[in-house]
Design a protein around this motif. Structure first.
Motif, mmCIF file in Angstrom:
data_model
loop_
_atom_site.group_PDB
_atom_site.id
_atom_site.type_symbol
_atom_site.label_atom_id
_atom_site.label_comp_id
_atom_site.label_asym_id
_atom_site.label_seq_id
_atom_site.Cartn_x
_atom_site.Cartn_y
_atom_site.Cartn_z
ATOM 1 N N LYS A 42 0.797 -1.227 0.000
ATOM 2 C CA LYS A 42 0.000 0.000 0.000
ATOM 3 C C LYS A 42 0.829 1.276 0.000
ATOM 4 C CE LYS A 42 -0.814 0.598 4.914
ATOM 5 N NZ LYS A 42 -1.786 0.684 5.956
ATOM 6 N N ASN A 43 2.084 1.237 0.422
ATOM 7 C CA ASN A 43 2.907 2.443 0.467
ATOM 8 C C ASN A 43 3.774 2.623 -0.772
ATOM 9 O OD1 ASN A 43 1.915 3.175 2.981
ATOM 10 N ND2 ASN A 43 3.416 1.923 4.050
ATOM 11 N N LYS A 44 3.624 1.773 -1.768
ATOM 12 C CA LYS A 44 4.389 1.911 -3.004
ATOM 13 C C LYS A 44 3.826 3.064 -3.815
ATOM 14 C CE LYS A 44 6.921 -1.643 -2.151
ATOM 15 N NZ LYS A 44 8.261 -1.465 -1.682
ATOM 16 N N LYS A 45 4.692 3.708 -4.583
ATOM 17 C CA LYS A 45 4.287 4.907 -5.319
ATOM 18 C C LYS A 45 3.223 4.616 -6.371
ATOM 19 C CE LYS A 45 4.738 9.257 -5.521
ATOM 20 N NZ LYS A 45 4.133 10.033 -4.466
ATOM 21 N N PRO A 46 3.471 3.742 -7.370
ATOM 22 C CA PRO A 46 2.318 3.402 -8.210
ATOM 23 C C PRO A 46 1.382 2.513 -7.391
ATOM 24 C CG PRO A 46 4.329 2.438 -9.119
ATOM 25 C CD PRO A 46 4.688 3.152 -7.855
ATOM 26 N N PRO A 47 0.112 2.657 -7.549
ATOM 27 C CA PRO A 47 -0.820 1.895 -6.691
ATOM 28 C C PRO A 47 -0.816 0.400 -7.004
ATOM 29 C CG PRO A 47 -2.017 3.196 -8.288
ATOM 30 C CD PRO A 47 -0.573 3.558 -8.444
ATOM 31 N N ASN A 105 -6.835 8.281 1.426
ATOM 32 C CA ASN A 105 -6.866 9.566 0.727
ATOM 33 C C ASN A 105 -7.688 10.602 1.497
ATOM 34 O OD1 ASN A 105 -5.217 8.716 -1.336
ATOM 35 N ND2 ASN A 105 -6.921 8.111 -2.635
ATOM 36 N N ASN A 136 -5.591 12.149 4.396
ATOM 37 C CA ASN A 136 -4.548 13.106 4.006
ATOM 38 C C ASN A 136 -5.103 14.407 3.521
ATOM 39 O OD1 ASN A 136 -2.581 11.356 4.714
ATOM 40 N ND2 ASN A 136 -2.390 10.481 2.675
#
Length: 88
Positions: A23-28, A85, A88
């Motif tokens: 879940k914390n990777k840049k591309p989803p 989302n 944030n």
């Protein structure tokens, strides 16, 4: 019948766990994992018709379980992504 739903719950938990690991990777990537399992389940479903017999029937049950679980996991992972989302 209970084994079918138990297998669905186990598959869904595994797919959700793998997805939330990314879940914390840049591309989803967390959205790609359930989609990949959906593609695998469709390929298994088509292959089960080619195999036929009792082996094909067992493979059909497993592929349908995987398809249902991956669809449910995609909904849950999307919900977690929406909550992330909103926070944030």
């Amino acid at each position: 019948m209970i084994e079918f739903w138990f297998m669905n719950i186990i598959f869904a938990a595994l797919i959700i766990g793998i997805s939330l690991f990314f879940k914390n990777k840049k591309p989803p990537v967390m959205y790609i994992v359930p989609s990949a399992f959906t593609a695998v389940s469709i390929v298994l479903l088509i292959a089960s018709f080619v195999i036929g017999g009792f082996s094909g029937m067992g493979m059909t049950v497993i592929s349908i379980c995987l398809l249902i679980s991956s669809a449910a996991a995609l909904i849950v992972v999307s919900f977690f992504g929406f909550l992330k989302n909103e926070k944030n």
